[in-house]
Design an enzyme around this catalytic site. Structure first.
Site, PDB file in Angstrom:
ATOM      1  N   ASP A 140     -11.550 -57.107  -9.845  1.00  0.00           N
ATOM      2  CA  ASP A 140     -11.487 -58.113  -8.798  1.00  0.00           C
ATOM      3  C   ASP A 140     -10.681 -57.690  -7.574  1.00  0.00           C
ATOM      4  OD1 ASP A 140      -9.077 -58.069 -10.127  1.00  0.00           O
ATOM      5  OD2 ASP A 140      -8.805 -60.246 -10.099  1.00  0.00           O
ATOM      6  N   GLN A 141     -10.288 -56.419  -7.467  1.00  0.00           N
ATOM      7  CA  GLN A 141      -9.532 -56.034  -6.282  1.00  0.00           C
ATOM      8  C   GLN A 141     -10.475 -55.913  -5.086  1.00  0.00           C
ATOM      9  OE1 GLN A 141      -8.066 -52.318  -8.071  1.00  0.00           O
ATOM     10  NE2 GLN A 141      -8.868 -51.231  -6.291  1.00  0.00           N
TER      11      GLN A 141
ATOM     12  N   TRP B 199     -26.797 -32.867   7.772  1.00  0.00           N
ATOM     13  CA  TRP B 199     -28.128 -32.258   7.773  1.00  0.00           C
ATOM     14  C   TRP B 199     -29.221 -33.272   7.417  1.00  0.00           C
ATOM     15  CZ3 TRP B 199     -30.351 -28.054   9.579  1.00  0.00           C
ATOM     16  CH2 TRP B 199     -31.577 -27.639   9.063  1.00  0.00           C
TER      17      TRP B 199
ATOM     18  N   GLU C 205     -27.188 -32.834  13.851  1.00  0.00           N
ATOM     19  CA  GLU C 205     -27.801 -31.514  13.699  1.00  0.00           C
ATOM     20  C   GLU C 205     -29.303 -31.587  14.016  1.00  0.00           C
ATOM     21  OE1 GLU C 205     -26.680 -29.577   9.998  1.00  0.00           O
ATOM     22  OE2 GLU C 205     -24.732 -30.574  10.008  1.00  0.00           O
TER      23      GLU C 205
ATOM     24  N   THR D  20     -19.313 -22.410  12.047  1.00  0.00           N
ATOM     25  CA  THR D  20     -19.454 -20.957  12.083  1.00  0.00           C
ATOM     26  C   THR D  20     -19.690 -20.385  10.682  1.00  0.00           C
ATOM     27  OG1 THR D  20     -17.020 -20.863  12.121  1.00  0.00           O
ATOM     28  CG2 THR D  20     -18.178 -20.618  14.220  1.00  0.00           C
TER      29      THR D  20
END
Length: 606
Positions: free
Chosen positions: A311-312, A340, A381, A448
């Site tokens: 229940d949090q 992607w 991308e 890179t």
């Protein structure tokens, strides 16, 4: 960035009678007349997809809804979307989100979930009444209290105060929640929490209960840091040291936020990019709701060492990141959108940048997790170029999108982007206005790596992350040095460029030549994907036999791999410093060893 595929399964649909209808949590206001109906759009044997539809059949507006139902033992909900679903034993409750609770007369809304088991829902209640509309829904729960304020903060205590909730029958008391767990129930609108730890971050929310003991929605969250105490020292220097944490890593890879602590990596980084949020219909949207904010972590999986409860208000990776930031206050977390697989939605977003930026702000700053995030990262991308799909938004689209995000989020919020490293003439860097967009971003994560790989099944073999060029490189301009030089030439400041490191290798099979440039017959076998393998596996299964262009390579039997090691990372970090770059980032944490040796190499050498 790499991203896994998602597979949908099952095509069976089942419409259940009203007696089996489900519901969500308590409504903020009773509905004069409404129905809830259940269908099962998919069933794939080991699990199923369930869908509930709530319709306002009355003449006045419904301002909130709650659906409740029972599942037989052995049937349960594993994840849900467009509603907050909780359980108590076999009894399930679903509440509307903040944005879909209002229904005009005749309007309807649906929410869904994935489940396990073969049972059907029974004993449905909608806002306390019958799901078939035969009886008027019952008493409404109270509204959300105001977001608490904090005062009198000491090493071990804090005083909290909040504005009162409202209820048609009267508010009985308030539950005070610390980091999602209830710590007190009070009858007034203030509470002093004691027994805290010095120098520690906490998050507080409050919810009201009415005279029928119905609990309402939680308030907004208030972050509090106690005074005093000592914390782990942040990384030295002024360079960015950023790692990607993937939402799906908690599944097959079994890599949780807590692993950042046990590996020692959390003390050596400055930023985390959480990957990924989706981009759909021109908006920022949730990627995986179960992983993001619903999965319950056990005590041994949790950063705090305390198990999540049913229940949090917030669970999942978001709550774990909140706990990590409490322990390591120097860490900033950004939510990364796209990747992607999910970059196809940016074209529509670029058509209305302001609307896209607003949707991102609303999602990132949702009161349930607003304190978790310090920034937003865009992983498109690629703008005006091709990735998994091709974009034709034009050269100005990326700049316009980043400008809209900066205007929406403001000057004090981190706005960054993962960008191409294609430094070839007429390549992807030339396709968009990265120089103009740089004015609106804090930095670019220049990807890179992945220059070369077994998508060219017959080779030639080549290092996937070359720092510099070399004789025989398959494509001119596909190096880190070429990419950084091109960005600088376009007006991007060096300190807004981060060098990228892959915590994995790329490989071919059927290779006879040890040196780069050999022929191959296909991709080398990998644990999760052909042609790719984590560093933590390769360092022992296929140790390096040489280096080229600042990257290690290895030939083991007929397999040939290239990947970065602590030694090649040291070389790249020294190069980055000499170039005046803003720092480094890596994809992604789970590829490292259990003691975080690659993160350590970045931290020690940057």
């Amino acid at each position: 960035m790499r991203f896994r595929n998602r597979v949908a399964a099952g095509l069976v649909t089942l419409l259940l009678p009203f007696a089996g209808l489900v519901g969500l949590a308590s409504p903020a206001e009773a509905a004069p007349s409404a129905t809830a109906s259940y269908t099962k759009p998919q069933d794939w044997g080991t699990g199923f997809e369930g869908k509930w539809t709530v319709k306002n059949t009355g003449a006045t507006t419904l301002t909130s809804w709650t659906v409740e139902w029972d599942f037989p033992s052995g049937t349960s909900v594993t994840s849900a979307w467009d509603a907050d679903v909780t359980s108590a034993g076999t009894h399930w409750t679903a509440r509307n989100k903040s944005w879909n609770g209002t229904l005009a007369p005749g309007a309807s809304v649906s929410f869904g979930f994935n489940g396990t088991g073969s049972g059907s829902p029974a004993d449905c209640k909608l806002n306390g009444g019958s799901c078939d509309g035969a009886s008027v829904p019952g008493d409404a729960p109270p509204s959300a209290p105001g977001t608490p304020t904090a005062s009198s903060v000491t090493d071990t205590s804090v005083k909290l105060s909040w504005s009162a909730a409202t209820d048609d029958k009267g508010v009985k008391n308030y539950d005070v929640l610390r980091d999602g767990a209830k710590v007190a129930t009070v009858t007034t609108t203030s509470y002093t929490d004691t027994g805290l730890t010095a120098g520690t971050d906490y998050s507080y929310t409050v919810r009201a209960r009415d005279t029928a003991d119905q609990s309402g929605p939680v308030s907004g969250a208030r972050a509090v840091r106690t005074t005093g105490g000592t914390t782990e020292p942040p990384p030295t220097g002024d360079k960015v040291k950023l790692g990607y944490f993937t939402e799906w890593g908690i599944y097959g890879r079994n890599y949780n936020v807590k692993n950042l602590v046990t590996s020692g990596s959390a003390a050596k980084i400055t930023h985390i990019n959480y990957a990924f949020g989706n981009v759909t219909n021109g908006r920022c949207t949730i990627g995986d709701s179960f992983a993001d904010y619903d999965k319950a972590f056990t005590a041994d999986q949790s950063v705090s060492g305390v198990a999540d409860t049913w229940d949090q208000p917030l669970r999942g990776n978001f709550n774990q990141l909140r706990q990590l930031k409490a322990r390591y206050p120097h860490i900033k977390v950004l939510w990364s959108f796209g990747g992607w697989t999910w970059s196809g939605g940016f074209g529509q977003a670029a058509a209305n940048p302001a609307a896209f930026a607003r949707s991102c702000h609303d999602l990132v700053e949702d009161p349930r997790w607003a304190d978790v995030f310090d920034g937003i990262d865009i992983d498109w991308e690629y703008p005006n170029a091709c990735g998994l799909s091709c974009d034709t938004s034009g050269a100005a689209a990326f700049k316009n999108l980043m400008a809209a995000l900066r205007a929406e989020f403001g000057a004090n919020y981190l706005v960054t982007a993962a960008t191409t490293a294609d430094g070839s003439s007429g390549g992807k860097i030339d396709a968009a206005d990265y120089g103009g967009a740089a004015a609106y971003v804090n930095w670019y994560n220049v990807m890179t790596y992945d220059f070369f790989g077994a998508w060219a099944a017959q080779g030639p073999t080549a290092p996937h992350s070359p720092l510099t060029s070399y004789n025989g490189i398959p494509q001119a301009g596909f190096t880190t040095a070429d990419a950084m030089a091109k960005y600088k030439a376009k007006g991007v400041p060096a300190n807004k460029l981060l060098i990228g490191i892959g915590f994995y290798g790329r490989g071919w099979s059927g290779v006879t030549q040890d040196a780069p440039g050999g022929t191959a017959t296909g991709a080398a076998p990998g644990t999760y994907e052909q042609g790719i393998e984590d560093y933590k596996v390769l360092k022992t299964s296929c140790p390096p036999t040489g280096t080229i262009a600042g990257t290690a390579y290895a030939k083991c039997g007929g397999n040939w791999w290239s990947y970065d090691t602590p030694a090649t990372i040291a070389t790249k970090m020294n190069w980055a410093k000499n170039q005046g770059l803003g720092g480094a980032f890596f994809w992604e944490f789970s590829g490292d060893t259990a003691n975080g040796e690659l993160v350590n190499a970045i931290n020690n050498n940057l």
